[in-house]
Design a protein around this motif. Sequence first.
Motif, PDB file in Angstrom:
ATOM      1  N   LEU A 232       1.149   7.104  -6.210  1.00 21.94           N
ATOM      2  CA  LEU A 232       0.046   8.055  -6.410  1.00 21.94           C
ATOM      3  C   LEU A 232       0.500   9.476  -6.131  1.00 21.94           C
ATOM      4  O   LEU A 232       0.169  10.399  -6.869  1.00 21.94           O
TER       5      LEU A 232
ATOM      6  N   ASN B  17      -6.474   9.277   5.221  1.00 29.14           N
ATOM      7  CA  ASN B  17      -5.639   8.182   5.708  1.00 29.14           C
ATOM      8  C   ASN B  17      -4.187   8.588   5.954  1.00 29.14           C
ATOM      9  O   ASN B  17      -3.317   7.735   5.998  1.00 29.14           O
TER      10      ASN B  17
ATOM     11  N   ARG C 229       0.821  -1.204   0.000  1.00 28.79           N
ATOM     12  CA  ARG C 229       0.000   0.000   0.000  1.00 28.79           C
ATOM     13  C   ARG C 229       0.856   1.255   0.000  1.00 28.79           C
ATOM     14  O   ARG C 229       0.537   2.226  -0.636  1.00 28.79           O
TER      15      ARG C 229
HETATM   16  C1  LIG Z   1      -5.015   6.300   1.097  1.00 29.13           C
HETATM   17  O1  LIG Z   1      -5.991   6.835   0.256  1.00 29.13           O
HETATM   18  C2  LIG Z   1      -5.661   6.775  -1.110  1.00 29.13           C
HETATM   19  C3  LIG Z   1      -6.716   7.562  -1.857  1.00 29.13           C
HETATM   20  O2  LIG Z   1      -8.002   7.182  -1.479  1.00 29.13           O
HETATM   21  C4  LIG Z   1      -5.581   5.315  -1.506  1.00 29.13           C
HETATM   22  O3  LIG Z   1      -5.268   5.206  -2.870  1.00 29.13           O
HETATM   23  C5  LIG Z   1      -4.500   4.649  -0.688  1.00 29.13           C
HETATM   24  O4  LIG Z   1      -4.429   3.284  -0.988  1.00 29.13           O
HETATM   25  C6  LIG Z   1      -4.768   4.826   0.790  1.00 29.13           C
HETATM   26  N1  LIG Z   1      -3.645   4.347   1.572  1.00 29.13           N
HETATM   27  C7  LIG Z   1      -3.798   3.577   2.639  1.00 29.13           C
HETATM   28  C8  LIG Z   1      -2.539   3.221   3.338  1.00 29.13           C
HETATM   29  O5  LIG Z   1      -4.871   3.167   3.022  1.00 29.13           O
END
Ligand SMILES: *[C@@H]1O[C@H](CO)[C@@H](O)[C@H](O)[C@H]1NC(C)=O
Length: 312
Positions: free
Chosen positions: A18, A59, A11
């Motif tokens: 991203l 997050n 992640r």
């Molecule tokens: C945080 O949010 C982003 C956008 O919604 C998402 O792509 C990403 O996976 C998230 N990261 C975690 C660690 O949950």
Amino acid sequence: MSQQRKSWSRRRKLVVGLIGIVVIIALAVGLGVGLTRQGSDDDENTSSPTPTPIPPTTNNTDQAGIWHPSPGGTWNYEINGALSDSSKQQVFDVWDIDLFDNDEDVISSLQGQGAKVICYFSAGSYEEWRSDASDFSQSDLGNELDGWPGERWLNVSSQAVRDIMLTRIDLAAQKSCNGVEPDNVDGYNNDNGLDLTQQDAASYIRFLSDAAHQRNLSIGLKNAAEIVSTVVNIVDYCVNEECVKYNECSTFAPFIQQGKAVFHVEYPKGSDTNNALAVSSSARAEVCDASGTAQFSTILKNMELDSWIETC
Ligand SMILES: *[C@@H]1O[C@H](CO)[C@@H](O)[C@H](O)[C@H]1NC(C)=O
Ligand SMILES: *[C@@H]1O[C@H](CO)[C@@H](O)[C@H](O)[C@H]1NC(C)=O
Ligand SMILES: *[C@@H]1O[C@H](CO)[C@@H](O)[C@H](O)[C@H]1NC(C)=O
Ligand SMILES: *[C@@H]1O[C@H](CO)[C@@H](O)[C@H](O)[C@H]1NC(C)=O
């Protein structure tokens, strides 16, 4: 355990990727805006610039793993017992649910859908039905809460009360909550029978905040408009009920200015639990377009905080 770590690092990579894309887009847009500006120097516009919205990153976590929600994410607030099965299927950035009534697997399943979970408990009132109710001593209990049978104000300066709250925050950490919502810290506004003051409340928030952060949990201020400026620096977000009704939303703007989320709920139907009944469009507009709520995370609920919700 190792499985979990793997998915975490994956992640993180995704997030870093991203962020990279976002930065590139931002630079491109910035360049575009710059070029446009250069090309139209003549139509200078002197009206005040609109503030740049902070992108919702509910997050966000810091190096210690403490979650810092930015303004603008979606949320739901359901503390009327355990989370209902229908709610479990719904996706929100943030869930605020009861600490005692939900098991760790509810919390982890919401987190598995990408949500962050705030665990609610009452820090300023004794609730006679809680599993730890017998831990409180009579001398720490004040008057009954008006309209909430079985609840009494607590002496928030008492070490015995604080020790019970440490155990509750430990429970939140054990259940892997991301944050906590200690409710009823504004006893000073009520006929509490204990001579509670705003200073008592601010000192209590400081104590709870240290305890939460030591356990890598974030913490929010619940209501308590009078102490916002005193504690905005030491809490991570706020949870507000009915600032539109009481015309005090702008009091919570310092949170937004610090990039901290304001989770805001209004009860346009009061205690009407006829969940089939929608809110009229004018009642809805009154909440959703209220002044002072820019960048708040606003929802419409029943006062019972059951599964019924309308979002703005
Ligand atoms: C945080 O949010 C982003 C956008 O919604 C998402 O792509 C990403 O996976 C998230 N990261 C975690 C660690 O949950
Ligand atoms: C200036 O910007 C505001 C808001 O974008 C717009 O409503 C207004 O018409 C503009 N005025 C001029 C002179 O361009
Ligand atoms: C909090 O997080 C940090 C960094 O991940 C870790 O070293 C520390 O042990 C954590 N503390 C607790 C109480 O879990
Ligand atoms: C509340 O607790 C503090 C600290 O123990 C104590 O000094 C104070 O007298 C208590 N207040 C009441 C009304 O009992």
